[in-house]
Write a protein that holds these residues in place. Structure first.
Motif: not given
Lengths: 114, 110
Positions: A33, A35, A43, A45, A50, A98-106
């Motif tokens: 993604y 942002y 933030l 988008l 995907q 996933s149903r718990t699709d956590t995003q991790y940021f740079g």
């Protein structure tokens, strides 16, 4: 170390020039993604992807373009059509599907257009 | 996606628990509550998320009310390094988009 890298940390460009921001991840994540963050704001988008070779516009895609030729890379081009390009740009990734699709940021790239 | 409401700013004494509230009265049944924080000029850091049960990890606890219309993020022993903007986000499972509001600026004081 696994993570998301963005380069450069600070970027200066003259008005009217296109500029490409780099985002690389070695987390084997399918989704990535972009942002944008303006001072004192949350933030917003720009684009997301995907899967390789596929991407969708976010809420503020005008004046931006992306590509997703490799799983680990999702570069963002800020074109001259973007009226207010000066901002803090953040890339994120997630495992996808996933149903718990956590995003991790740079760490982000701060772009200043002069 | 449901909208969230958070206080603009909060103070907390170092070593004490920081309790950050969030209202999400229009949350839908399949929307999760996520918390991120952002230290100045850095990328947001994931903290915790939950659907309806309370959750705890090494960073924080998340308490969600039974009607799911509000939640509280608890940092059990705040340190100066916890000073940041904390974002409460609700999002539909599987969808990609996180909608960030203005967040709560937490200032931890010595």
């Amino acid at each position: 170390d696994g993570g998301i890298t963005q380069s450069p940390k600070y970027l200066f460009r003259k008005e009217g020039q296109n500029v490409t921001l780099s985002c690389e991840q070695n987390l084997n994540h399918d989704a990535m993604y972009w942002y944008r963050q303006d001072p004192g704001q949350g933030l917003r988008l720009i684009y997301y992807s995907q899967i390789v070779n596929d991407f969708q516009k976010g809420d503020i895609a005008e004046g931006y373009s992306v590509s997703r030729e490799k799983k680990e890379s999702f570069p963002l081009t800020v074109t001259s059509a973007q009226k207010n390009p000066t901002a803090f740009y953040l890339c994120a990734s997630s495992s996808g599907g996933s149903r718990t699709d956590t995003q991790y940021f740079g760490p982000g790239t701060r772009l200043t257009v002069l | 996606d449901a909208k969230t409401t958070q206080p603009t700013s909060m103070d907390c004494a170092e070593g004490r628990a920081a309790n950050l509230p969030c209202n999400h009265s229009t949350i839908s049944g399949n929307e999760y509550v996520y918390w991120y924080r952002q230290i100045h000029s850095q990328g947001p850091q994931y903290i915790i998320h939950g659907l309806k049960n309370n959750e705890t990890n090494e960073m924080a606890s998340l308490i969600i009310t039974e009607d799911r219309k509000s939640s509280t993020l608890i940092l059990p022993h705040a340190t100066l390094r916890d000073t940041a903007v904390y974002y409460c986000i609700v999002r539909v499972a599987v969808e990609g988009k996180l909608i960030f509001g203005q967040g709560t600026t937490l200032q931890v004081k010595p």
